[in-house]
Design a protein around this motif. Structure first.
Motif, PDB file in Angstrom:
ATOM      1  N   GLU A 245       4.080  -7.635   3.693  1.00 47.69           N
ATOM      2  CA  GLU A 245       5.210  -7.010   3.001  1.00 47.69           C
ATOM      3  C   GLU A 245       4.755  -6.238   1.771  1.00 47.69           C
ATOM      4  O   GLU A 245       5.293  -5.161   1.462  1.00 47.69           O
ATOM      5  N   LEU A 246       3.758  -6.767   1.074  1.00 48.13           N
ATOM      6  CA  LEU A 246       3.228  -6.041  -0.083  1.00 48.13           C
ATOM      7  C   LEU A 246       2.609  -4.718   0.352  1.00 48.13           C
ATOM      8  O   LEU A 246       2.810  -3.683  -0.295  1.00 48.13           O
ATOM      9  N   TYR A 247       1.865  -4.766   1.426  1.00 53.08           N
ATOM     10  CA  TYR A 247       1.259  -3.527   1.926  1.00 53.08           C
ATOM     11  C   TYR A 247       2.339  -2.514   2.306  1.00 53.08           C
ATOM     12  O   TYR A 247       2.237  -1.325   1.964  1.00 53.08           O
ATOM     13  N   GLN A 248       3.367  -2.985   3.002  1.00 51.44           N
ATOM     14  CA  GLN A 248       4.444  -2.088   3.409  1.00 51.44           C
ATOM     15  C   GLN A 248       5.146  -1.473   2.205  1.00 51.44           C
ATOM     16  O   GLN A 248       5.428  -0.270   2.178  1.00 51.44           O
ATOM     17  N   ALA A 249       5.423  -2.290   1.195  1.00 51.45           N
ATOM     18  CA  ALA A 249       6.128  -1.803   0.010  1.00 51.45           C
ATOM     19  C   ALA A 249       5.321  -0.734  -0.716  1.00 51.45           C
ATOM     20  O   ALA A 249       5.862   0.302  -1.126  1.00 51.45           O
ATOM     21  N   LEU A 250       4.022  -0.973  -0.892  1.00 53.32           N
ATOM     22  CA  LEU A 250       3.198   0.004  -1.598  1.00 53.32           C
ATOM     23  C   LEU A 250       2.974   1.256  -0.751  1.00 53.32           C
ATOM     24  O   LEU A 250       2.952   2.370  -1.285  1.00 53.32           O
ATOM     25  N   SER A 251       2.819   1.077   0.535  1.00 58.10           N
ATOM     26  CA  SER A 251       2.637   2.237   1.415  1.00 58.10           C
ATOM     27  C   SER A 251       3.869   3.128   1.406  1.00 58.10           C
ATOM     28  O   SER A 251       3.763   4.362   1.372  1.00 58.10           O
ATOM     29  N   GLU A 252       5.043   2.511   1.412  1.00 56.66           N
ATOM     30  CA  GLU A 252       6.281   3.294   1.415  1.00 56.66           C
ATOM     31  C   GLU A 252       6.473   4.073   0.118  1.00 56.66           C
ATOM     32  O   GLU A 252       7.173   5.084   0.095  1.00 56.66           O
ATOM     33  N   SER A 253       5.842   3.599  -0.965  1.00 61.11           N
ATOM     34  CA  SER A 253       5.925   4.333  -2.232  1.00 61.11           C
ATOM     35  C   SER A 253       4.777   5.336  -2.375  1.00 61.11           C
ATOM     36  O   SER A 253       4.591   5.913  -3.452  1.00 61.11           O
ATOM     37  N   GLY A 254       3.990   5.509  -1.310  1.00 64.28           N
ATOM     38  CA  GLY A 254       2.939   6.518  -1.305  1.00 64.28           C
ATOM     39  C   GLY A 254       1.626   6.074  -1.897  1.00 64.28           C
ATOM     40  O   GLY A 254       0.757   6.916  -2.182  1.00 64.28           O
ATOM     41  N   ARG A 255       1.429   4.764  -2.062  1.00 64.48           N
ATOM     42  CA  ARG A 255       0.205   4.277  -2.700  1.00 64.48           C
ATOM     43  C   ARG A 255      -0.850   3.877  -1.676  1.00 64.48           C
ATOM     44  O   ARG A 255      -0.545   3.361  -0.609  1.00 64.48           O
TER      45      ARG A 255
END
Length: 239
Positions: free
Chosen positions: A39-49
């Motif tokens: 979930e952390l990976y998904q959250a950061l990926s969705e914010s373009g990080r």
């Protein structure tokens, strides 16, 4: 010098503060993925990080349960101070076995005290601060430019709990210390768990934490953020 953007989520059963820092999106480094690595990976990926490194302040279960999922999905290397070999490899010492989720971590690299790394535009210095565990450490990021009042705020993913009190999201105008469970707002980490030492913790604070500038923001492993000036006034362990 560049501004550093700071964001965080609270994850896991305790809960634990997970932080992400960057100077320019998408390059990002993260600290202590205590759980919910996917979930952390998904959250950061969705914010373009893009995660370039995963740093651990120590290897207690509540700081490492999310490491493998996050490393697998991001491809980022995992770093920790070399003093934490035993907790990384022993589910009893890191207490993950006590919660029926035995977990170990094999870091991509063990770091030395005083070592500095340049990743994602940040200069990150390792400060060995044994006490909470024998291999606890903090990460110091040097002084940065004044903050931007229009700093963007990242939204928390629906299945992660954002920090509500004294949330660190935004831009930092001072130095930053990611301090794990070595220092909390008004207190310090416990030392009654395996490999902990009260005398070592007091020595770490005196030798490594107290010399830091007043404008240093403290990002602890649990609870709200603080700063060195406030802790000098209010924290009894800083006397």
């Amino acid at each position: 010098m560049k501004r550093v953007k700071i964001g965080g989520y609270q994850v896991g059963m305790l809960p634990t503060n997970f932080y992400y820092l960057s100077t320019e999106v998408p390059e990002t480094v993260v600290f202590d993925p205590g759980d919910h690595g996917h979930e952390l990976y998904q959250a950061l990926s969705e914010s373009g990080r893009i995660i370039r490194a995963i740093f651990l302040t120590h290897a207690h279960f509540d700081h490492i349960w999310g490491v493998e999922d996050l490393r697998k999905e991001s491809g980022a290397p995992v770093y920790i101070w070399e003093g934490e070999h035993r907790l990384c490899s022993d589910p009893m010492l890191n207490e993950s076995a006590l919660y029926n989720r035995p977990c170990t971590v094999v870091p991509d690299r063990y770091l030395k005290d005083g070592e500095e790394l340049r990743i994602a535009g940040l200069s990150i210095k390792v400060l060995a601060t044994p006490g909470h565990t024998e291999g606890s450490c903090c990460y110091f990021i040097e002084a940065l430019e004044p903050s931007d009042p229009e700093a963007d705020k990242d939204k928390a993913a629906a299945d992660l709990k954002p920090e509500e009190e004294n949330r660190p999201d935004g831009d930092s105008a001072g130095s930053v210390l990611v301090c794990g469970d070595t220092v909390f707002q008004g207190s310090v980490g416990r030392t009654d768990l395996p490999t902990g030492s009260q005398s070592a913790l007091v020595r770490s604070i005196r030798e490594k934490i107290l010399p830091l500038p007043d404008r240093t923001i403290l990002l602890p492993g649990h609870g709200p953020a603080s700063d060195m000036a406030s802790e000098r006034r209010l924290n009894p362990y800083f006397g």
